[in-house]
Design an enzyme around this catalytic site. Structure first.
Site, PDB file in Angstrom:
ATOM      1  CG  ASP A   1      -1.734  -1.102   1.144  1.00 13.23           C
ATOM      2  OD1 ASP A   1      -2.520  -1.622   0.301  1.00 13.23           O
ATOM      3  OD2 ASP A   1      -1.786  -1.814   2.268  1.00 13.23           O
ATOM      4  N   GLY A   2       2.531   1.260   0.319  1.00 16.89           N
ATOM      5  CA  GLY A   2       3.032   2.486   0.066  1.00 16.89           C
ATOM      6  C   GLY A   2       2.989   2.496  -0.692  1.00 16.89           C
TER       7      GLY A   2
ATOM      8  N   GLY B   1       0.516   3.747   6.279  1.00 20.15           N
ATOM      9  CA  GLY B   1       1.585   2.764   6.555  1.00 20.15           C
ATOM     10  C   GLY B   1       2.915   3.499   5.980  1.00 20.15           C
TER      11      GLY B   1
END
Length: 687
Positions: free
Chosen positions: A335-336, A653
């Protein structure tokens, strides 16, 4: 000595290349293989097969029925009896599993561009053996189709014996005719065959077929173990085209197949792929090249691949890319990278155009993969890619984050979540054990809970639904309209296609909640009913990026302060917009794509371990929000002021500084790809 067996293997290989061309028809659900008429040739084989298998017939049938979703069929003709048994319950999982995908696509360069328009003859493994009668290849799995100009020499008609050439007389025999009629027909056929052998030509036989029967090669996604891979099959498809002024008769069949296969979604996508080779367990590149790329090329998507080299690199890539060349950005990562891409586009001078033109999606190759699980309903790279190809472009809400250190320069956008306290420290402080994959989160959470550490702060909130009852009413009201409220697409129950097909019901997934019943998808048929005429209403403008609550203007008077007895003993503070924050963690089960709110979950650090146990055990099902110790609300904006001297925030995150954080919802700002046009069903309405 070694050459002789090699030659024998080659000889057998050449002989085994003779394959059958099966007849098929178009149905509402997909391309269905027609029942094949019996013949003396197939009848004799069936009798011999029954005699050889009589001692194990019951066992084989029982084994097939109990393992239908994972059964692999051989390519020889001895399986005809099994195909007869399976004909009424067959599906694409019944196809041969002996071929492997083409590994030649696994490029090792840092950047590459693949455009199928320059290489239209990509080769994919073909299906071995016959497709069982009544097998349906769903439109949701069809990637491409094209006409075959000439019949391949290594194919023969499935309705005739392997020794006889194609003949229209056999194809015209009724499926219900008896053995005597078949023998009479074959006598006529043999006469025709002798003439054709004399002239050494089979083209005349082909031309005698019905003008509405076309030879088509179909490439589709077939389940193989826990993945889907592109396979090709040649079919004689009976189809009578409708009269059309803009379509030629010879183009009508393939065009109709592709229209049904790509209903409400963009065909031949131009995809900019960003791979984080360091994400997850460091296997993102391999996962993309082996699981995703073959499917993208098979569906005639043009792709360009780039790799990130350091943290924040994707921000620079998105900020400097040519947005006119692409319609989709696919992040092969966790998700970064989507977080960086969204903020890179946000920092562009033409950010309005960027967010209007480009859909941002994820191919799960990292640790979290929350975006893929929430939007594509899967944590599997190949199934996620299939959903990427078939999913509906949908606008979702984003969240705008402001802190003193960067608010004046440029606020940050968040698509997933912000967290402070126990979860934040777990997320960031376990980076050193990233090699463990998702297990690092579970280990970190357990360690921090035992410590019972408190995170005192002040929290100010603008509520949309404060109590759990109000939240439930909000969810039920917006579930059927909020998620697709702004979608200008057309679908009705009579012509639903791949979008209601359960891509994952043929293999065991690690996340059981991904499996959806067909009835659940049928409920969506009435949701997608907007008119395509007013597409401009779905376009965002510069004013949509305007911040309603600037950080330097203080806390608005209509915001409420959270009870200090709770905020001074804070254990978990978590806000988010997607139901899943990890592949097995349904932290926000009431989250909706575009309901104009974000979910807030708060726990007290003083909660006993005996009460924390059911909370933690309910994270995979989302039932933790039902516990009385958990505060669960729908909010429009909030501000949190930490009182500790050290610590951090985690946003999508990523590590953010420990200073006052103010967040507000920004409705429908980002375009992404949602399966069925909505998030994965969390069953929150039935909790």
């Amino acid at each position: 000595m070694t050459l002789k067996p090699s030659k024998r293997r080659k000889g057998r290989s050449r002989h085994s290349r003779k394959k059958q061309i099966t007849s098929a028809i178009l149905t509402e659900e997909g391309i269905m293989i027609k029942a094949k008429p019996s013949s003396p040739y197939t009848y004799a084989n069936r009798m011999a097969d029954k005699r050889s298998r009589s001692s194990i017939d019951n066992i084989s049938r029982t084994s097939f029925q109990s393992n239908i979703s994972r059964t692999s069929f051989q390519s020889n003709s001895d399986n005809n009896s099994i195909f007869e048994t399976a004909s009424l319950i067959s599906c694409v999982t019944c196809l041969s599993d002996t071929d492997t995908i083409d590994r030649s696509e696994t490029s090792t360069t840092d950047t590459s561009k693949d455009d199928l328009s320059a290489n239209p003859k990509l080769h994919y493994p073909s299906v071995n053996g016959q497709l069982p009668a009544n097998t349906v290849i769903p439109y949701g799995r069809i990637l491409d189709a094209r006409y075959i100009e000439k019949e391949p020499l290594h194919y023969y008609d499935a309705n005739s014996s392997p020794s006889s050439p194609l003949s229209s007389s056999m194809s015209n025999i009724s499926e219900k005719c008896d053995l005597d009629e078949l023998e009479s027909s074959q006598k006529k056929e043999r006469k025709g065959n002798s003439l054709s052998r004399g002239s050494n030509s089979s083209s005349s036989l082909l031309t005698s077929r019905s003008p509405f029967t076309k030879l088509v090669e179909v490439i589709f996604a077939r389940p193989r173990r826990h993945d889907v891979v592109p396979k090709r099959v040649s079919l004689y498809i009976d189809y009578k085209p409708h009269s059309s002024s803009h379509l030629k008769e010879e183009d009508d069949l393939v065009e109709e197949i592709l229209k049904r296969s790509y209903k409400n979604t963009r065909r031949n996508k131009s995809i900019f792929v960003i791979i984080n080779p360091f994400g997850g367990k460091g296997k993102a590149k391999k996962l993309f090249m082996t699981k995703a790329k073959p499917l993208l090329l098979a569906s005639r998507c043009s792709i360009e691949v780039v790799y990130t080299k350091y943290p924040g690199h994707a921000i620079e890539i998105a900020r400097e890319m040519d947005i006119d060349k692409y319609d989709t950005i696919a992040c092969a990562s966790g998700d970064g990278i989507p977080h960086e891409v969204i903020n890179g586009l946000y920092q562009r001078p033409d950010h309005v155009k960027a967010f209007n033109n480009i859909a941002i999606t994820e191919i799960p190759c990292g640790s979290g993969n929350a975006m893929s699980v929430s939007c594509h309903w899967t944590n599997n790279p190949s199934y996620s890619t299939l959903c990427l190809i078939k999913s509906i472009e949908t606008r979702i809400d984003l969240m705008c984050c402001s802190q003193p250190s960067y608010a004046r320069e440029h606020p940050k956008l968040s698509f997933l979540s912000q967290t402070y306290g126990l979860i934040a420290e777990t997320d960031i402080n376990t980076e050193f054990i990233r090699w463990m994959g998702p297990a690092r989160f579970e280990l970190g959470v357990a360690f921090n809970i035992i410590q019972k550490k408190k995170y005192p702060c002040e929290i100010y909130v603008k509520y949309a639904a404060k109590s759990k009852n109000e939240l439930k009413n909000h969810y039920l009201e917006h579930k059927n309209k909020g998620s697709l409220e702004f979608q200008h697409i057309t679908m009705n129950k009579d012509n639903e296609d791949c979008d209601n097909y359960n891509y994952e019901n043929e293999y065991e997934t690690e996340n059981e909640d991904e499996d959806e019943d067909a009835d659940a998808d049928d409920e969506d048929s009435h949701l997608i009913s907007r008119d395509l005429a007013d597409s401009s209403a779905d376009q965002i403008k510069e004013e949509d990026f305007k911040i309603k609550y600037p950080l330097d203007e203080g806390i608005p008077s209509d915001w409420e302060r959270l009870d200090p007895n709770i905020s001074n003993n804070l254990g978990i503070f978590y806000t988010g917009k997607m139901p899943y924050v990890a592949a097995d963690t349904k932290f926000f089960p009431a989250a909706l794509p575009s309901d104009g709110t974000m979910d807030m979950v708060i726990t007290d650090a003083r909660t006993s371990l005996t009460r924390m146990a059911p909370i933690l055990l309910g994270l995979d099902k989302g039932s933790h929000v039902l516990q009385p110790e958990v505060l669960h609300s729908k909010i429009l904006a909030y501000k949190i002021i930490p009182k500790l001297g050290n610590g951090l925030f985690s946003v999508d995150g990523e590590k953010f500084p420990l200073e006052p954080l103010q967040v507000e919802i920004m409705p429908r700002l980002c375009k992404t790809l949602l399966r069925n046009g909505r998030y994965v069903d969390t069953d929150f309405d039935s909790m």
